[in-house]
Design a protein around this motif. Sequence first.
Motif, mmCIF file in Angstrom:
data_model
loop_
_atom_site.group_PDB
_atom_site.id
_atom_site.type_symbol
_atom_site.label_atom_id
_atom_site.label_comp_id
_atom_site.label_asym_id
_atom_site.label_seq_id
_atom_site.Cartn_x
_atom_site.Cartn_y
_atom_site.Cartn_z
ATOM 1 N N ARG C 456 0.831 -1.198 0.000
ATOM 2 C CA ARG C 456 0.000 0.000 0.000
ATOM 3 C C ARG C 456 0.867 1.249 0.000
ATOM 4 O O ARG C 456 0.607 2.211 -0.730
ATOM 5 C CB ARG C 456 -0.947 -0.014 1.200
ATOM 6 C CG ARG C 456 -1.952 1.118 1.205
ATOM 7 C CD ARG C 456 -3.003 0.979 2.289
ATOM 8 N NE ARG C 456 -3.853 -0.181 2.062
ATOM 9 C CZ ARG C 456 -3.797 -1.302 2.766
ATOM 10 N NH1 ARG C 456 -2.946 -1.404 3.771
ATOM 11 N NH2 ARG C 456 -4.591 -2.306 2.491
ATOM 12 N N GLY C 457 1.927 1.219 0.814
ATOM 13 C CA GLY C 457 2.832 2.370 0.860
ATOM 14 C C GLY C 457 3.515 2.584 -0.481
ATOM 15 O O GLY C 457 3.607 3.717 -0.972
ATOM 16 N N LEU C 458 3.973 1.486 -1.075
ATOM 17 C CA LEU C 458 4.645 1.617 -2.372
ATOM 18 C C LEU C 458 3.681 2.144 -3.426
ATOM 19 O O LEU C 458 4.043 2.949 -4.280
ATOM 20 C CB LEU C 458 5.208 0.261 -2.816
ATOM 21 C CG LEU C 458 6.311 -0.298 -1.925
ATOM 22 C CD1 LEU C 458 6.818 -1.626 -2.471
ATOM 23 C CD2 LEU C 458 7.465 0.698 -1.793
ATOM 24 N N GLU C 459 2.453 1.698 -3.324
ATOM 25 C CA GLU C 459 1.478 2.164 -4.300
ATOM 26 C C GLU C 459 1.189 3.657 -4.122
ATOM 27 O O GLU C 459 0.953 4.376 -5.095
ATOM 28 C CB GLU C 459 0.180 1.370 -4.172
ATOM 29 C CG GLU C 459 -0.740 1.596 -5.355
ATOM 30 C CD GLU C 459 -2.015 0.781 -5.261
ATOM 31 O OE1 GLU C 459 -2.235 -0.051 -6.141
ATOM 32 O OE2 GLU C 459 -2.778 0.978 -4.293
ATOM 33 N N ALA C 460 1.238 4.114 -2.873
ATOM 34 C CA ALA C 460 1.033 5.544 -2.644
ATOM 35 C C ALA C 460 2.134 6.332 -3.344
ATOM 36 O O ALA C 460 1.885 7.366 -3.973
ATOM 37 C CB ALA C 460 1.019 5.846 -1.149
ATOM 38 N N LEU C 461 3.330 5.831 -3.247
ATOM 39 C CA LEU C 461 4.465 6.495 -3.900
ATOM 40 C C LEU C 461 4.302 6.466 -5.424
ATOM 41 O O LEU C 461 4.451 7.483 -6.106
ATOM 42 C CB LEU C 461 5.761 5.785 -3.491
ATOM 43 C CG LEU C 461 7.060 6.335 -4.097
ATOM 44 C CD1 LEU C 461 7.261 7.789 -3.700
ATOM 45 C CD2 LEU C 461 8.254 5.490 -3.646
ATOM 46 N N TRP C 462 3.983 5.297 -5.923
ATOM 47 C CA TRP C 462 3.742 5.127 -7.367
ATOM 48 C C TRP C 462 2.657 6.102 -7.833
ATOM 49 O O TRP C 462 2.785 6.773 -8.850
ATOM 50 C CB TRP C 462 3.318 3.673 -7.619
ATOM 51 C CG TRP C 462 3.043 3.320 -9.045
ATOM 52 C CD1 TRP C 462 3.929 2.840 -9.957
ATOM 53 C CD2 TRP C 462 1.777 3.402 -9.724
ATOM 54 N NE1 TRP C 462 3.294 2.617 -11.162
ATOM 55 C CE2 TRP C 462 1.978 2.959 -11.040
ATOM 56 C CE3 TRP C 462 0.500 3.816 -9.336
ATOM 57 C CZ2 TRP C 462 0.948 2.911 -11.989
ATOM 58 C CZ3 TRP C 462 -0.531 3.781 -10.267
ATOM 59 C CH2 TRP C 462 -0.304 3.318 -11.579
#
Lengths: 368, 243, 583
Positions: C456-462
């Motif tokens: 989820r965190g990585l997707e926020a960055l993406w």
Amino acid sequence: MARVETFYELLRRQGVSRRSFTKFCSLTAASLGLAPALAPKVAHAMETKPRIPVLWLHGLECTCCSESFIRSAHPLVKDVVLSMISLDYDDTIMAAAGHQAEKCLEDIRTEYKGKYLLCVEGNPPIGKDGEYCIVGGRPFVDQLTDMAKDAMAVVSWGSCASWGCVQAAKPNPTHAVPVHEIVKDKPVIKVPGCPPIAEVMTGVVSYIVTFDRLPELDRQGRPKMFYSQRIHDKCYRRPHFDAGQFVEAWDDENARKGYCLYKMGCRGPTTYNACSVTRWNEGVSFPIQSGHGCIGCSENDFWDNGPFYERLTNISVFGAEANADQWAARVGVGVGVGVAAHAAVSAAVRMTDKERHKSPPMPKGGHE
Amino acid sequence: MATDSSTVPHIAPAPDAHGGEAHRHLTSYYVYEAPVRLWHWLTAILVFGLSVTGYLIAVPPVSAEGDTNDLFRMGTIRELHFIAAYLLAIGMAWRGYWAIVHGQHARQIYYVPFWSLEWWKEVWGMVRWYLFLAKKHERWVGHNPLARASMFGMFTLGSTFMVLTGFGLYAEQAGLGSWQDTLFGWTLSLFGSSMALRTWHHVGMYLLLLFSAAHIYAAVRDDIMGRVSTISSMISGWRTFRD
Amino acid sequence: MSTTTPNGFNLDNAGKRVVVDPITRIEGHLRIEVNVDDKNVIRNAVSTGTMWRGLETILKGRDPRDAWAFTQRICGVCTGVHALASVRCVEDALGIKIPENANTIRNIMSLALYVQDHLVHFYHLHALDWVDVVSGLKADPKATSDLAQTVSPSWPKSSVGYFRDLQNRLKKFVESGQLGPFRNGYWGHPAYKLPPEANLMATAHYLEALDFQKEIVKIQTIFGGKNPHPNWLVGGVPCPINLNDTGGIGAINMERLNLVSSIVDQSLAFIEQVYIPDLVAVAGFYKDWAAIGGGLAGKSFLSYGEFPQFANDQSNKSLLLPRGAIIDGKLTEVLDVDLKAPDQIQEFVTHSWYSYSDETKGLHPFDGVTEPKFALGPNTKGDRKKLEAIDENAKYSWVKSPRWKGHAMEVGPLARFVVAYMSGRQDVKDLVDSTLKTLDVPITALFSTLGRTAARGLEALWSAKQLKAFNDKLIASIKAGDTATANTEKWDPKSWPKAAQGAGFMEAPRGALGHWIKIEDTKIANYQAVVPTTWNASPRDAAGKIGAYEASLLDTPMANPEQPLEILRTIHSFDPCLACAAH
Ligand code: HEM
Ligand code: HEM
Ligand code: NFV
Ligand code: SF4
Ligand code: SF4
Ligand code: F3S
Ligand SMILES: [Mg+2]
């Protein structure tokens, strides 16, 4: 009990000086109708008062009221939660869960009998014993009834709690009802909107905390300060309405010029809310400013006053739906045909049946 | 059910109470005093004007072109609606007063003898007449009972409804605490929302238009076929029975 | 009694029953019951959605152009996603093509939600599972400042004074005895592993994130007029663009575009400099949770795909996150998903409080039925006025059981990323690989409670990066002279066919979302939504296959079943939304 951060300390921390605090207190005293000599008392109260416990219940809802609340910019929601109120129960953000969470309710209820504020987001369905919304193993309507008993007052957040909102739209499958239909012996402050504007929500709370009284309400139970005028009364597109300049189709020339959205179904003329002045998300915009008409989201039954893109709402008669003009056209055709036929028959009868119009009886005066 | 004593026949001989050959000539009664006639025609014009402006409020004409500053098209339509609305309301208030101080005819449109079986029979008689089921009908100096019922049900109640809801809507712009709000603001609560109030105000217009259509048709028809002056009686005040 | 489910999980409902109701820090009302064995390991899990509003019923007979507003009220947390799925299903049914700018603006609005929703989930809904706020009172402000400057060197709010002030404020707050939302929390629970300094830093960021999330959503306010619940439009977006002509002040103009750009930049900064560093820091202390809470993860993933680069092209060529399904743990085999195929997506109600004429079968949403029928099984403890333990052999949830070709599926950021990764999407691969490397864990670590939270965190960055890209695209398009935002050719219902049906999808923050509409005589004849949390929180189906929540809880050891922190961790890693799930 250890010392509590008071409203005074909050103001100080936010850079308000002792002097302006004193001034604020005398203004408060004056607006409360108190003699100036009482100002120090107000100041004292604000310096020492514990934070008011707030219990925030959730029934059938979509949590957008909570989401809106946390968008508040003035006051910041962290200041509301840390320094103005004591949000002792709110299942959307609280740390505890399960029976530890439910215990918070019971504890506050006994410790602060008659002194806590009960905020309700969403509403209780009362169909089938309330089984459409169960919290902690109990029908939500029971939780609401119990917690309201010892509350100081109830705040109905949003259109759900205030009016019923989307789940109460026809045919209201769960028989969802607004809070005031369940809680009848306590003041209920309605703060409608789907959701309400963040600063209106925190404005109502800070009013109660600051002035130590409930806001003045209008006939429908809404705080007058935010709900006494329609979107239309303060809409910046109003000059175009008065001029008769309308958006005729989406993204047309007139839409780009920012003309009035009345013909696109705008409910601004029939909607009481603060949007056209307070606006949304720190004043960035509001529906009309971003090109879409108001859908009347703070109004009772607005879901059933559609369709949203027509100025006239649908009226259903024996299951058939049409707006007033369409019904009139149908009835009008019927009446026209009827009149023509009647006239024709009248003429025919007149030609053929001479007797019919002879020697009518004497005129009577008629009934008293 | 006594014959009206306050109405003095204009032309002798006085009609034979049981009808018959005796009155095969013109008989006229003074029914509508001048102020009532004036009121009638003013009301007719106002209802028509309110319907036109009201409809245009609901369904505005195609957008005006030009400088927003110089244009006040929607504003004007609304203003005319409100002027007409005030006149209509004042007229109705006056007509109500007139009914109190004047006699029977003036009061007829304000109520119907709902509990009188006799009256219902008369209504039924008129219904049969209009449906060509009866060869004859009784005649009345004032309104025939069917007309009276529709005047009361559709016009008196209908126009009162329009004034109540109209001022209820007006109270929204006049603001909380205005006299319009104090007197009529409750209508909004009654209908539940401002939108619903507007919708019913709109529907009310069609009720009045329906009445007007039937009323004008009946008036014209009776004038031709009923051997009674109807239209002219609303002009001169005299009702003349032609046989 | 021990059984093995058709999807390969062992259930044993002997042992002690533990009930957590309400599950807090989620949207809506969820009840979880588990059985723990004598070592306090979870051996049976029951997920019960306890609310239903009937939106699918309410929609019948209404104007399809209004449906977005109704369905948007399914949820105010993932606000807008149902509206978008709804306008898409209507456009699909009526064959409406939207302008390129409308597609771009819709993407910008959705990406803004991804960033905001993930941020709020991490800090305000999930963090207290890992962060002991009270322990932060013992932290040394100087050491906290050092820590903050190491994990995020360029974030300005990291001075000793800053943390000391915060600590003082917290102290006062705690000493007041009025703990507010922290009342009765599990403070001091042995499962909390962060040192006091990390707890204090995280608490500071909890408050900063609270301040900041309200900025991100302003993007939705600019284009949609408000947030939550912005406005949408069948055929495009309601906001016109006007840069040079009269009245431009009332439309999307240079000032509005600048405001968007500035929020986009701030969002990227916050995610890069606060969220991701915190995530990595916290994860470092909880690596054991990379082996707990897997459930369906790694076995069955579903994604409908999202963010069409080109308007009206919903193929994998256009979708930035691809569409696809993975079943039976065959990770490298990404299967095609068809929303309209009658045998792919089906909903069962065998264990849900609804009735079908034949409950052994599932129904495709085009033929979906939502007929409520509440009943408690014979082994229920307590009654409907006071439910003590539910009977999972009978109907036990307001959530239906959706299945893809008969399989229970996990949906969400992790599913999206795994499907993208396995479809060979380089941007996602790079992001995932580098994070795994930083944490020094294998790829299987993703299939866990921690993996979900990390994805989820990585997707926020993406998303923050894509936000910037689409913002640039919008500006480029306007520069090239295209200012259209709505197609009104089929606005008038008179131009519609007598009957039509369509499907609309949306990868919502919590996973695969689909809306299906049938239109007859310009009115809605049937409307069905199958929502991310419907997939994840689903009860058992006719065959007994369990859903993602139930599967993920199995085999989790609990330190103290009275304080269900472990249950909260895993359930929160899905970011449940029950108003969405049952609607
Ligand atoms: C060309 C149009 C009209 C004509 C020719 C006309 C004619 C008449 C006539 C002949 C009467 C007397 C009926 C009787 O004695 O039974 C009458 C009464 C009445 N008319 Fe009209 N009318 C017209 C328009 C209207 C309109 C538009 C309205 C209002 C909507 C209206 C409202 C009334 C009322 C309320 C009465 C009863 C008056 C009373 O008893 O004081 N009329 N009209
Ligand atoms: C025969 C009587 C009347 C008719 C036929 C009539 C008709 C209408 C109609 C059709 C509308 C538009 C409603 C919509 O938007 O759907 C309207 C609006 C309105 N009417 Fe009337 N009306 C009448 C009497 C009155 C009266 C007595 C008042 C009292 C002041 C009034 C005040 C208004 C107001 C305030 C509005 C709303 C205007 C706006 O908000 O722009 N009307 N009327
Ligand atoms: N599940 C779910 Fe949603 C999301 N994301 C919607 O489709 O949260 Ni309310
Ligand atoms: S009032 Fe509207 S926004 Fe608030 S909970 Fe109800 S549906 Fe959601
Ligand atoms: S846009 Fe709506 S609120 Fe504004 S003036 Fe027009 S009708 Fe009124
Ligand atoms: S739709 Fe709602 S947000 Fe305001 S402008 Fe209308 S009341
Ligand atoms: Mg559904």
